[in-house]
Design a protein around this motif. Structure first.
Motif, PDB file in Angstrom:
ATOM      1  N   ALA A  33       0.841  -1.204   0.000  1.00 28.48           N
ATOM      2  CA  ALA A  33       0.000   0.000   0.000  1.00 28.48           C
ATOM      3  C   ALA A  33       0.872   1.249   0.000  1.00 28.48           C
ATOM      4  CB  ALA A  33      -0.938  -0.005   1.210  1.00 28.48           C
ATOM      5  N   THR A  34       1.986   1.192   0.722  1.00 28.18           N
ATOM      6  CA  THR A  34       2.933   2.307   0.726  1.00 28.18           C
ATOM      7  C   THR A  34       3.546   2.488  -0.658  1.00 28.18           C
ATOM      8  OG1 THR A  34       3.470   2.010   3.062  1.00 28.18           O
ATOM      9  CG2 THR A  34       5.091   3.175   1.719  1.00 28.18           C
ATOM     10  N   VAL A  35       3.859   1.382  -1.323  1.00 30.90           N
ATOM     11  CA  VAL A  35       4.393   1.455  -2.690  1.00 30.90           C
ATOM     12  C   VAL A  35       3.395   2.163  -3.603  1.00 30.90           C
ATOM     13  CG1 VAL A  35       5.063   0.103  -4.718  1.00 30.90           C
ATOM     14  CG2 VAL A  35       5.857  -0.590  -2.451  1.00 30.90           C
ATOM     15  N   VAL A  36       2.125   1.791  -3.500  1.00 36.94           N
ATOM     16  CA  VAL A  36       1.093   2.413  -4.332  1.00 36.94           C
ATOM     17  C   VAL A  36       1.021   3.918  -4.068  1.00 36.94           C
ATOM     18  CG1 VAL A  36      -1.373   2.517  -4.855  1.00 36.94           C
ATOM     19  CG2 VAL A  36      -0.276   0.301  -4.480  1.00 36.94           C
ATOM     20  N   ARG A  37       0.979   4.293  -2.802  1.00 31.60           N
ATOM     21  CA  ARG A  37       0.876   5.706  -2.427  1.00 31.60           C
ATOM     22  C   ARG A  37       2.073   6.514  -2.943  1.00 31.60           C
ATOM     23  NH1 ARG A  37      -2.076   7.723   1.811  1.00 31.60           N
ATOM     24  NH2 ARG A  37      -3.540   6.351   2.879  1.00 31.60           N
ATOM     25  N   GLN A  38       3.267   5.979  -2.702  1.00 25.45           N
ATOM     26  CA  GLN A  38       4.478   6.704  -3.064  1.00 25.45           C
ATOM     27  C   GLN A  38       4.663   6.759  -4.583  1.00 25.45           C
ATOM     28  OE1 GLN A  38       6.383   8.392  -0.827  1.00 25.45           O
ATOM     29  NE2 GLN A  38       4.747   7.808   0.570  1.00 25.45           N
ATOM     30  N   PHE A  39       4.315   5.693  -5.275  1.00 25.35           N
ATOM     31  CA  PHE A  39       4.370   5.705  -6.744  1.00 25.35           C
ATOM     32  C   PHE A  39       3.425   6.766  -7.285  1.00 25.35           C
ATOM     33  CE2 PHE A  39       2.588   4.377 -10.830  1.00 25.35           C
ATOM     34  CZ  PHE A  39       3.736   4.226 -11.600  1.00 25.35           C
ATOM     35  N   SER A  40       2.213   6.814  -6.727  1.00 27.94           N
ATOM     36  CA  SER A  40       1.227   7.813  -7.144  1.00 27.94           C
ATOM     37  C   SER A  40       1.725   9.230  -6.883  1.00 27.94           C
ATOM     38  CB  SER A  40      -0.095   7.585  -6.409  1.00 27.94           C
ATOM     39  OG  SER A  40      -1.045   8.561  -6.761  1.00 27.94           O
ATOM     40  N   ALA A  41       2.552   9.386  -5.851  1.00 25.85           N
ATOM     41  CA  ALA A  41       3.103  10.705  -5.504  1.00 25.85           C
ATOM     42  C   ALA A  41       4.311  11.065  -6.367  1.00 25.85           C
ATOM     43  CB  ALA A  41       3.492  10.736  -4.031  1.00 25.85           C
ATOM     44  N   GLY A  42       4.686  10.175  -7.295  1.00 25.87           N
ATOM     45  CA  GLY A  42       5.773  10.469  -8.216  1.00 25.87           C
ATOM     46  C   GLY A  42       7.150  10.067  -7.729  1.00 25.87           C
ATOM     47  N   LYS A  43       7.222   9.232  -6.683  1.00 32.18           N
ATOM     48  CA  LYS A  43       8.512   8.836  -6.128  1.00 32.18           C
ATOM     49  C   LYS A  43       9.163   7.736  -6.978  1.00 32.18           C
ATOM     50  CE  LYS A  43       8.266  11.508  -2.490  1.00 32.18           C
ATOM     51  NZ  LYS A  43       8.081  10.943  -1.163  1.00 32.18           N
ATOM     52  N   GLU A  44      10.494   7.779  -7.056  1.00 30.28           N
ATOM     53  CA  GLU A  44      11.266   6.746  -7.730  1.00 30.28           C
ATOM     54  C   GLU A  44      11.384   5.529  -6.816  1.00 30.28           C
ATOM     55  OE1 GLU A  44      12.305   6.876 -10.842  1.00 30.28           O
ATOM     56  OE2 GLU A  44      11.491   8.897 -11.094  1.00 30.28           O
ATOM     57  N   ASP A  45      11.795   4.396  -7.391  1.00 30.68           N
ATOM     58  CA  ASP A  45      11.855   3.154  -6.620  1.00 30.68           C
ATOM     59  C   ASP A  45      12.780   3.266  -5.408  1.00 30.68           C
ATOM     60  OD1 ASP A  45      10.114   2.124  -8.450  1.00 30.68           O
ATOM     61  OD2 ASP A  45      11.566   0.822  -9.452  1.00 30.68           O
ATOM     62  N   ASN A  46      13.943   3.915  -5.579  1.00 23.69           N
ATOM     63  CA  ASN A  46      14.868   4.047  -4.445  1.00 23.69           C
ATOM     64  C   ASN A  46      14.295   4.953  -3.353  1.00 23.69           C
ATOM     65  OD1 ASN A  46      15.120   6.312  -6.110  1.00 23.69           O
ATOM     66  ND2 ASN A  46      17.246   6.671  -5.531  1.00 23.69           N
ATOM     67  N   GLU A  47      13.493   5.947  -3.760  1.00 25.58           N
ATOM     68  CA  GLU A  47      12.847   6.815  -2.774  1.00 25.58           C
ATOM     69  C   GLU A  47      11.762   6.055  -2.016  1.00 25.58           C
ATOM     70  OE1 GLU A  47      13.003  11.273  -4.601  1.00 25.58           O
ATOM     71  OE2 GLU A  47      11.765   9.842  -5.712  1.00 25.58           O
ATOM     72  N   ILE A  48      11.051   5.190  -2.733  1.00 27.44           N
ATOM     73  CA  ILE A  48      10.028   4.362  -2.080  1.00 27.44           C
ATOM     74  C   ILE A  48      10.694   3.399  -1.107  1.00 27.44           C
ATOM     75  CG2 ILE A  48       8.193   2.663  -2.448  1.00 27.44           C
ATOM     76  CD1 ILE A  48       7.735   3.930  -5.216  1.00 27.44           C
ATOM     77  N   ALA A  49      11.851   2.860  -1.503  1.00 26.86           N
ATOM     78  CA  ALA A  49      12.602   1.971  -0.615  1.00 26.86           C
ATOM     79  C   ALA A  49      12.982   2.708   0.668  1.00 26.86           C
ATOM     80  CB  ALA A  49      13.852   1.449  -1.324  1.00 26.86           C
TER      81      ALA A  49
END
Length: 200
Positions: free
Chosen positions: A65-81
């Motif tokens: 769910a955090t991945v979905v939220r952060q991806f939607s916010a425009g974050k890159e994979d390393n930022e989501i990590a």
């Protein structure tokens, strides 16, 4: 202190009282807006996808769910990590994104023509033979094979899950905007016509 000044002071005391504001926020965010409700809706979609597709991710539903939220916010994979608390999880986030049908344009920037890989897959070549033909590693073939398969899955359901994620998060944003508008309008209505140059 005249009556208008007293009313204005009371309004400002109400607005700046932390406990009162928190209670109002909790009430206003009740249905669409509460973080837990949004997370619950995201987890429901994720659970449905887990039941339908072969997920390769090791992340929990809450982390997804955090991945979905952060991806939607425009974050890159390393930022989501980083958001998940472990900067080394970039590749894990990538795999999770693909499982969730959350794609970036750069996902198909392969070191070979992606159409050639599709031809290999259609011909049902082994991963090893495909890697030899494309002059790349087997792990790279598997990586882009998974992307192709996930995109096919998403197309087969008309991007259903991607759209559901977007709708849930848009509902949250809409609720926040409505809350802010209501609170602002209420304050403006309450202070309309009052003197602004008052001293307490």
């Amino acid at each position: 202190m005249d009556k208008k000044t007293e009313e204005l002071r009371d309004i400002f005391m109400d607005v700046t009282d932390e406990e009162t504001v928190t209670e109002k926020q909790a009430e206003t965010h009740g249905s669409l807006g509460s973080e837990e409700k949004v997370n619950e809706r995201l987890r429901d979609v994720i659970e449905e996808m887990r039941g339908r597709y072969d997920f390769g991710t090791s992340l929990s539903d809450d982390e997804l769910a955090t991945v979905v939220r952060q991806f939607s916010a425009g974050k890159e994979d390393n930022e989501i990590a980083d958001e998940l608390g472990d900067a080394s999880l970039g590749e894990t986030v990538f795999r999770a994104r693909i499982d969730l049908h959350l794609f970036r344009e750069s996902d198909t920037d392969a070191p070979f023509d992606i159409a050639d890989l599709k031809d290999c897959l259609v011909s049902e070549m082994s991963v090893a033979d495909c890697a030899d033909q494309l002059d790349t590693s087997e792990s790279t073939v598997r990586r882009y094979q998974r992307i192709i398969e996930a995109k096919d899955e998403a197309r087969s359901v008309n991007q259903q899950y991607t759209n559901e994620f977007e709708n849930i998060l848009q509902d949250r944003e809409l609720s926040d905007r409505m809350t802010q508008d209501i609170q602002q309008d209420g304050l403006e209505d309450a202070t309309e016509g009052m003197e602004s140059n008052v001293s307490f």
